[in-house]
Design an enzyme around this catalytic site. Sequence first.
Site, PDB file in Angstrom:
ATOM      1  N   GLU A  33       0.829  -1.206   0.000  1.00 23.12           N
ATOM      2  CA  GLU A  33       0.000   0.000   0.000  1.00 23.12           C
ATOM      3  C   GLU A  33       0.865   1.258   0.000  1.00 23.12           C
ATOM      4  O   GLU A  33       0.551   2.248  -0.674  1.00 23.12           O
ATOM      5  CB  GLU A  33      -0.923   0.004   1.222  1.00 23.12           C
ATOM      6  CG  GLU A  33      -1.948  -1.112   1.272  1.00 23.12           C
ATOM      7  CD  GLU A  33      -3.092  -0.898   0.291  1.00 23.12           C
ATOM      8  OE1 GLU A  33      -3.089   0.116  -0.434  1.00 23.12           O
ATOM      9  OE2 GLU A  33      -3.982  -1.754   0.246  1.00 23.12           O
ATOM     10  N   ASP A  75      -4.424  -9.774  -8.165  1.00 20.41           N
ATOM     11  CA  ASP A  75      -4.732  -8.856  -9.255  1.00 20.41           C
ATOM     12  C   ASP A  75      -3.562  -8.083  -9.846  1.00 20.41           C
ATOM     13  O   ASP A  75      -3.216  -8.226 -11.015  1.00 20.41           O
ATOM     14  CB  ASP A  75      -5.822  -7.881  -8.810  1.00 20.41           C
ATOM     15  CG  ASP A  75      -5.555  -7.263  -7.430  1.00 20.41           C
ATOM     16  OD1 ASP A  75      -4.505  -7.529  -6.833  1.00 20.41           O
ATOM     17  OD2 ASP A  75      -6.421  -6.512  -6.957  1.00 20.41           O
ATOM     18  N   GLU A  82     -19.793  -5.563  -4.407  1.00 17.61           N
ATOM     19  CA  GLU A  82     -18.426  -6.039  -4.258  1.00 17.61           C
ATOM     20  C   GLU A  82     -18.245  -7.445  -4.816  1.00 17.61           C
ATOM     21  O   GLU A  82     -17.307  -7.712  -5.556  1.00 17.61           O
ATOM     22  CB  GLU A  82     -18.023  -6.039  -2.776  1.00 17.61           C
ATOM     23  CG  GLU A  82     -17.613  -4.696  -2.234  1.00 17.61           C
ATOM     24  CD  GLU A  82     -16.235  -4.303  -2.699  1.00 17.61           C
ATOM     25  OE1 GLU A  82     -15.251  -4.828  -2.149  1.00 17.61           O
ATOM     26  OE2 GLU A  82     -16.140  -3.481  -3.613  1.00 17.61           O
ATOM     27  N   GLU A 105     -12.395   0.204 -10.233  1.00 14.75           N
ATOM     28  CA  GLU A 105     -11.987  -0.760 -11.258  1.00 14.75           C
ATOM     29  C   GLU A 105     -12.909  -0.795 -12.473  1.00 14.75           C
ATOM     30  O   GLU A 105     -12.449  -1.012 -13.607  1.00 14.75           O
ATOM     31  CB  GLU A 105     -11.868  -2.162 -10.647  1.00 14.75           C
ATOM     32  CG  GLU A 105     -10.707  -2.335  -9.703  1.00 14.75           C
ATOM     33  CD  GLU A 105     -10.982  -1.798  -8.312  1.00 14.75           C
ATOM     34  OE1 GLU A 105     -10.036  -1.594  -7.527  1.00 14.75           O
ATOM     35  OE2 GLU A 105     -12.179  -1.574  -7.996  1.00 14.75           O
ATOM     36  N   THR A 111      -1.361   0.648 -10.274  1.00 13.02           N
ATOM     37  CA  THR A 111      -2.639   0.101  -9.820  1.00 13.02           C
ATOM     38  C   THR A 111      -3.429   1.066  -8.957  1.00 13.02           C
ATOM     39  O   THR A 111      -4.571   0.790  -8.608  1.00 13.02           O
ATOM     40  CB  THR A 111      -2.412  -1.236  -9.066  1.00 13.02           C
ATOM     41  OG1 THR A 111      -3.655  -1.942  -8.965  1.00 13.02           O
ATOM     42  CG2 THR A 111      -1.837  -0.991  -7.683  1.00 13.02           C
TER      43      THR A 111
END
Length: 610
Positions: free
Chosen positions: A189, A325, A443, A512, A600
């Site tokens: 992160e 991902d 979700e 996304e 990302t």
Amino acid sequence: MPPLARRWGAALLIACVTCFMLFTSHRNLELARLNFSSSSSSSADAGPDSDWGSTPVSIRDRLQKPPQYPVTKMRQLPTGPPSRLPTVQTTFGPESDNDRKVRLERQAAVKDAFLRCWSSYRTKAWMSDELEPVNGGRKDTFGGWGATLVDSLDTLWIMGLKDQFYEAVAAAANISFETTSRAEINVFETNIRYLGGFLAAYDLSGDKRLLQKAKEVGEVLYLAFDTPNRMPQTRWNFHDASRGERQVAHDAVLLAEIGSFSLEFIRLSMLTGDPKWFDAVQNIMEALQKQQQKTRLPGMWPVVVDARRMDFGRHNHYTLGAMADSLYEYLPKTHALVGGLLPMYADMYNAAMDTAIRYNLFRPMVPDQKNILMAGMVLVGSENGKRVTQLRPEGQHLACFTGGMLALGGKLVQNDTHLQKGEQLMDGCVWAYKSMPLGIMPEVFHVLPCDSTDHCPWDEEKWKLAVVEEAGWGLSDNKENDLHKANRIINHKRLPQGFVSIPDARYILRPEAIESVFLLYRMTGRRDLPDSAWAMFQAIDSNTRTELANSALLDVTVKGGKPPMIHSMESFWLGETLKYFYLMFSEPDLINLDNFVFNTEAHPFKRLIP
């Protein structure tokens, strides 16, 4: 339960337990959705940034000492002229006066939403990681280093908000990444939000203060790689590091969290001329490449890997979605970033997608019979000594990035099949948005996979019986009774047609879906996509809006009235979601895909081009 699933029960439970510390990764609280077992571990509240104590701890002394496990042979950045890679972005024709008027009105609406949230953050949570969008409070979830501020720097620049940008840069210049009171730091992160945020803002503005901050973050992150095998501690104990304790990589880490450094680290080495970050990421990627065809699903890597033993193929769960991902996302993007000078990234991408297209992608049965795709989870086991795979036909909002990834990769490696599959995946996410009562995709949900990808007629009875089975009620010999059960479940769970179950009905301001719509629009010019994007924005903004900003939602299946809110606004709302919506309605040359590649966290880095 099928025999195969029973045999995997113990393995699934073990996977759940070993993953408890991984429960709060970037694409957020994803382990619960895998439903590995009914007794999943639940340390969500004690995540990587849970409080150790109120006293800040500094690693300044550690930064000034030589590494405990120095690199013996430093890899050097590739040299030579970059390749002229295939064009990614399509050529847009002239725009009519009316189309331009509509586009600019939509762009202004997105900008207004951003400014509203930014103003509230500026007045109520300045320098904190997040604003609490309902009560105006503040919280620190990612090191306490102003995540929303740093994540939003490039958005401010892109939107032309230069006064706010320079104010934010001046504030960010005073952040000390050497000190925190948090117990652990999520290295992934910190990399994508902070390092990525500074690098992109520097690439756009040229402000040298930003490159200096990027280097500071890079130096801190590099300490997490000071282990015997130079694999990073992805959940890094800042306090142990401050005391100079020896570190070892962990034996259960998320694939995405160890495999998503290449864009940021290589870009930092490119800009500073210091190869150590390039060397650090290549150590990981070369090990992954070496084992790529030796995993239980050759071509892909499992969700959980062992960094301590450098075993990247032992576990059973394979997905393009949550927890894996961005590793896959970074393969074609790194190929683009370095102008093709590292062919291994294109090779790894091609091998991974060959497997994913065969095993993970599926066509769901939907009422309008639209030929869409979704990306599910594959479980790998054995039966009579042979490998057996089982698809879990799951849709994830997070996995919506796959449409843009495959389309981008297809353009870069000139594979039209990838572009087609990417478009179908994006269409699957647009379908999910349009099918929900609020116009917002949940979700996680389950659907019924088609028996054939070529012909998939809608069968309402088959759908209803699948709803009963998914609910765990089991089918009887009385079909009429089973259909009656299905109607009760559908009404109680508020399931739109095509949805077999919705185990996670939240919407947490995710980017996304619009990410893929934006990328596919820039790559194909499809004229229906701006309207789809606008419908998505209107639905999201109207339902998540608070008096101060925008809030995550607890349940998007509600019909009538305001959906319940979670009182959370992660930094990616300003750093990603609203940025992609703004770019959707911008001139095509604003962040041209042939000049930039997004990390990302939607931070654009300059590509190496001839």
